[in-house]
Design a protein around this motif. Structure first.
Motif, PDB file in Angstrom:
ATOM      1  N   ASP A 484       0.576  -1.033  -0.072  1.00  0.00           N
ATOM      2  CA  ASP A 484      -0.438  -0.564  -0.077  1.00  0.00           C
ATOM      3  C   ASP A 484       1.328   1.141  -0.144  1.00  0.00           C
ATOM      4  O   ASP A 484       0.299   2.242   0.294  1.00  0.00           O
ATOM      5  CB  ASP A 484      -0.915  -0.029   1.206  1.00  0.00           C
ATOM      6  N   GLU A 486       2.477   4.586  -1.226  1.00  0.00           N
ATOM      7  CA  GLU A 486       2.205   5.552  -2.329  1.00  0.00           C
ATOM      8  C   GLU A 486       3.685   6.608  -3.056  1.00  0.00           C
ATOM      9  O   GLU A 486       3.072   7.158  -3.901  1.00  0.00           O
ATOM     10  CB  GLU A 486       1.487   6.726  -1.310  1.00  0.00           C
ATOM     11  N   ASN A 508       0.823   0.512  -5.879  1.00  0.00           N
ATOM     12  CA  ASN A 508      -0.722   2.534  -5.469  1.00  0.00           C
ATOM     13  C   ASN A 508       0.213   3.303  -5.067  1.00  0.00           C
ATOM     14  O   ASN A 508       0.620   4.642  -5.218  1.00  0.00           O
ATOM     15  CB  ASN A 508      -0.613   2.477  -4.097  1.00  0.00           C
ATOM     16  N   SER A 510       2.983   6.273  -6.712  1.00  0.00           N
ATOM     17  CA  SER A 510       3.009   6.693  -7.374  1.00  0.00           C
ATOM     18  C   SER A 510       4.072   8.396  -7.469  1.00  0.00           C
ATOM     19  O   SER A 510       4.508   8.213  -7.831  1.00  0.00           O
ATOM     20  CB  SER A 510       1.875   8.448  -6.633  1.00  0.00           C
ATOM     21  N   ALA A 532       1.211   2.350 -11.259  1.00  0.00           N
ATOM     22  CA  ALA A 532       0.699   3.383 -11.238  1.00  0.00           C
ATOM     23  C   ALA A 532       1.387   4.614 -11.154  1.00  0.00           C
ATOM     24  O   ALA A 532       1.268   6.366 -10.603  1.00  0.00           O
ATOM     25  CB  ALA A 532      -0.205   4.097  -9.435  1.00  0.00           C
TER      26      ALA A 532
END
Length: 939
Positions: A484, A486, A508, A510, A532
């Motif tokens: 998870d 980011e 996920n 980014s 992503a």
């Protein structure tokens, strides 16, 4: 005989009456004694005060006691005499008064009443350990004494000592009782209007009507407070502003003042505070004093622990709350190993010390929670991607938010930057970021404990892995990369390579920062499971080739490769349709990568400082129709960007001929370009002429530049300027008209012009020629930004400024005049025909208030700067070389004689002959001038 017997009987009746009075009064005295005892007990309770009628009754009883004793003695001495009718009347009156006192002494409403002012006890405060706190107390006390100041705001980050400061002020006001009749403390935090009204009413001891309508309650509270003069309301820990009139707090003209403490500067401003004080973290010296003062066993510490203790204090970042917390936790600890362990825990990215987690972090995190804006919170957390104690450039951070998609999508990049700066200001005003300036740039910085609080947040959600500046030599094993995640940052470490088999599963993710590592190789599968990914920054690494897996990052918005000196190959960009920013500055890329011409969504492109770049930009650039920022090292033709309708920043030279320029300047969407360098080459420009060196010499640090070279101006050219031009350079041009404005009729529109350089221009005789004396020379805003004028090798120029231009004070910001190789110039500020008499000119006092430098070189016919007296109170430099006719510089004498730092500090080229000629004009003061200049080593 019967009459005498009757009189004697009446006399004995007086004695009986007196005995009755004395018995009744004894009972009254006992009642008074009981009441006094009850009062002593009641008044020991906080907020209780004896009623005035009780106090008055006790005084009456005491007075009556003396009167009864006196009366009893008088009755005894007169019992064998004829009775005195006046005495009889007195006895009857006193008897009635005792019965009345008995009735009054019942007190059905009780002996005491509630008095909120009696609850004003000094608050328990820590001792003053630092001079900063004492200084802040004095500042606020001074404001409180000012009748013109009725609202004071105190703000600062959580735990910095705002409440401690106002507690000390509260206590001093109670002790002195010189400013206010009453000092009321109200803790606000989060309160509705009704709750706030109730808190304030309770604090001042008022009974507010139980009315659900807040307007009527506000009117009642305002009426009550208006009757209580000289009241100070301390509103502690305010998170949101509120209109004072809606709550019912009268301030202006009521004698009531408020002091608020808050973590937000914005709250102070919205509460219309007339004085605002920011509480800063403690200095190292004051922090150590606070720590040692709160450490009970400080005197018992061995010398070897002092340095460890000071390091612990330093880690607290000057935050009093953290310092006191650590002092309490280390109280009684004498083992070196425990002190060193505490220091080690504090140095971890998350402070491992339990007391810090439990007592300090919740207070700091409340500031983050109170932002109440998901966008602001995400923007704030992005600061974690940069190393600790790093000053982050504001524009760099805002650019990151833009490419991440955190800011509102607009057609104008400038509008997005406005929004970004607004967000940064909010974060600064909330004391979550600190404003820092460095290298003439504005930046922000995170306080160490704020940073640790933010890292604590990102351990849960949103999930970050941030290790910038951690001296890592390799990336964590891929099993340590949670799915998870980011955002990940390994900014500024010592990582040399990413292993071949490494491919973290982060669907996920980014943002990935790998910049400022000696990174030489990235394995191809590394990006396979990062579909992503929006931002990839590998700038300032030793990478030679990007892996092919970069080509599959279809969601990539920014690819930052700046400073990768060894990078010569970039994989196909064909599938990167969402790419908005591509930075390949300072790389070895020579050819356009495959798919480069299909990046139609590009907003920012940087191809500057690439040696031997061989891209066909004239064919590629027109395809980037949404480009907002373009940066190149080489010059390109203006016609190549005519399709770039959204361009706002252009960091390269655009070259035009006169016809191309006229077409370009008429296209309105190009007028919004706020950074440019336009080069207009004239019709006399030969095909063999080179202009790259010329372009490099003309800029002077300005953002908006127009350079015109080798043109002929006869007054019919109709040359238009961009309205926001800052720098105008005119090189090797022939003027067939006498004045600059005559050649450029649109010159008056350039109201932001700061610098004008004229080099090797023939024909021009003056810069500005004024109209008749009856009219204003030009609109007053035309030259309001003008700072520098440089004229070089212009053989026909005879004068620079008309007298009217200076008299009308239309050059308020002129800083520098430089004149070189102008053989026909005779006077700098000259009187034009029809502009007044010579006598008036010679008597005139002219001012150039900000002029700092005058340079005059090789001006053989220059006779004077002006014939009046020139007042330049900011002048610090005069340089005169080979100006034999210039016998006087008419500078106001106070400028030379004044010894302040802002006055003349450098004089060059003034010979002994010059000083001799000065004797003729200033014979009384020339000796003093020379003495002062010699003393200050200016000669």
């Amino acid at each position: 005989m019967a009459v005498l017997s009757n009189l004697i009987t009446k006399s004995f009746n007086l004695e009986d009456k007196m005995q009755i009075i004395e018995r009744k009064f004894d009972i009254l005295i006992a009642r008074a004694s009981d009441i006094s005892t009850e009062l002593e007990i009641e008044e020991q309770q906080l907020g209780k005060k004896r009623r005035r009628e009780v106090d008055q009754w006790l005084r009456y009883v005491k007075v009556k006691k003396f009167e009864i004793v006196s009366l009893g003695e008088e009755v005894k001495t007169t019992r064998l005499l004829l009775p005195n009718m006046q005495l009889r009347n007195r006895i009857g009156r006193i008897f009635d008064e005792i019965e009345e006192l008995e009735q009054q002494g019942r007190f059905p409403k009780g002996l005491v009443l509630n008095d909120v002012r009696n609850t004003r006890l000094p608050l328990l405060t820590p001792k003053l350990m630092d001079h900063m706190l004492e200084g802040n107390i004095k500042t606020v006390m001074k404001w409180l004494q000012d009748d013109k100041v009725c609202r004071i705001g105190i703000y600062g980050m959580g735990g910095v000592g705002k409440t401690t400061l106002i507690m000390h002020i509260h206590n001093r006001l109670l002790e002195g009782k010189i400013f206010f009749r009453d000092v009321c403390w109200v803790t606000i935090t989060q309160s509705s209007t009704n709750e706030l009204q109730n808190k304030i009413a309770k604090a001042v001891g008022l009974d507010l009507p139980n009315d659900e309508n807040w307007r009527r309650r506000a009117a009642a509270l305002s009426n009550m407070l208006s009757r209580i003069r000289k009241t100070l309301l301390i509103l502690d820990d305010m998170w949101n502003h509120f209109p004072l009139d809606e709550v019912g707090v009268p301030v202006a003209g009521s004698g009531c003042k408020i002091v608020i403490t808050t973590r937000s500067l914005d709250v102070c401003r919205r509460m219309e505070c007339q004085k605002i004080l920011k509480i800063e973290p403690l200095s190292e010296r004051d922090a150590w004093k606070l720590f040692s003062g709160n450490l009970g066993n400080y005197q018992d510490l061995p010398d070897r622990l002092i340095e460890v203790a000071k390091s612990i204090v330093k880690e607290c970042g000057g935050l009093p709350l953290a310092i006191r917390t650590m002092a309490r936790s280390m109280n009684g600890v004498l083992y070196v190993s425990e002190w060193k362990n505490a220091l080690q825990e504090l140095k971890r990215p998350i402070r491992g010390q339990d007391d810090m987690k439990n007592e300090v972090f919740p207070i700091l995190q409340f500031s983050y929670s109170r932002l109440n804006d998901f966008k602001l919170q995400k923007c704030f957390l992005n600061c974690l991607l940069y190393p600790e104690d790093t000053k982050i450039h504001r524009d760099e951070l805002i650019n990151l938010w833009i490419v991440e998609g955190l800011l509102e999508e607009t057609e104008s990049r400038e509008e997005q930057f406005h929004e970004g700066h607004t967000i940064l200001n909010k974060l600064e005003n909330s004391c979550l970021l600190e404003a820092k300036n460095y290298n003439e740039k504005t930046g922000v910085k995170m306080h160490d404990l704020i940073r640790d609080m933010a890292i604590n947040i990102t351990k849960v959600s949103p999930r970050f892995m941030v290790n910038p500046g951690a001296e890592l030599i390799e990336l964590p094993h891929e099993k340590l990369w949670p799915e998870d995640l980011e955002k990940v940052s390994f900014f500024h470490n010592r990582i040399i390579e990413i292993p071949q088999e490494m491919s973290p599963r982060c669907p996920n993710l980014s943002t990935l920062f790998l910049q400022y590592n000696p990174l030489e190789r990235i394995s191809d599968p590394f990006f396979k499971q990062m579909k992503a990914l929006k931002i990839l920054n590998v700038s300032h690494t030793n990478i030679k080739k990007l892996p092919d897996s970069v080509s599959d990052l279809e969601n990539l918005s920014a690819l930052i490769l700046q400073g990768c000196w060894n990078l010569s190959c970039v994989p196909s960009l064909t599938r990167l349709h969402k790419l908005r920013e591509l930075d390949m500055r300072h790389t070895r890329i020579k050819e356009a990568p495959e798919g480069f011409d299909v990046l139609s969504n590009l907003r920012c492109l940087d191809l500057s400082e690439i040696k031997d770049l061989r891209m066909p930009l004239c064919k590629i650039l027109p395809k980037f129709s949404r480009l907002q920022k373009l940066r190149l090292s080489l010059a390109i033709m203006g016609k190549d960007i005519t399709n770039l309708r959204y361009l706002e920043r252009l960091e390269c030279w655009l070259v035009f001929n006169m016809n191309e320029w006229k077409k370009f300047i008429e296209i309105r969407h190009h007028w919004k370009i706020n950074c440019y360098k336009f080069f207009l080459r004239g019709t006399r420009w030969g095909c063999n002429d080179r202009y790259d060196q010329l372009l490099n010499n003309f800029c002077n640090g300005s953002k908006r530049v127009l350079l015109v070279s080798k043109s002929i101006f006869d007054g019919r050219n109709d040359l238009k300027f961009p309205k926001n031009i800052q720098f105008l350079g005119i090189n090797q041009c022939d003027f067939q008209v006498k004045g600059l404005i005559d050649a450029f009729p649109y010159f008056h529109n350039a109201t932001e012009l700061k610098v004008c350089e004229i080099n090797k221009c023939e024909g021009i005789e003056y810069i500005w020629s004024p109209p008749p004396a009856s009219s204003v020379i030009t609109p007053p805003f035309t030259f309001s930004h003008f700072k520098k004028i440089h004229i070089r090798s212009c053989s026909n120029i005879k004068k620079l400024f008309p007298l009217a231009l200076i008299q009308q004070k239309l050059l308020p910001n002129l800083l520098e005049i430089e004149l070189v190789n102008c053989p026909h110039m005779t006077e700098i500020i000259a009187l034009n025909e029809g502009q007044g008499s010579t006598r008036d000119y010679e008597d005139a006092l002219l001012t150039l208030p900000h002029l700092k430098s005058i340079t005059l070189i090789n001006m053989p016919n220059l006779e004077s700067i002006c014939r009046g007296l020139l007042q330049c109170n900011s002048l610090v430099k005069v340089n005169k070389e080979n100006c034999p006719m210039l016998n006087m510089i008419p500078i106001s004498l106070p400028v030379i004689c004044d010894s302040s730092e802002g006055t003349l500090r450098q004089v060059a080229g003034l010979s002994m002959q010059w000083w001799a000629s000065l004797d003729k004009d200033y014979p009384k003061v020339v000796t003093e001038i020379r003495r002062l200049l010699n003393k200050r080593k200016l000669l």
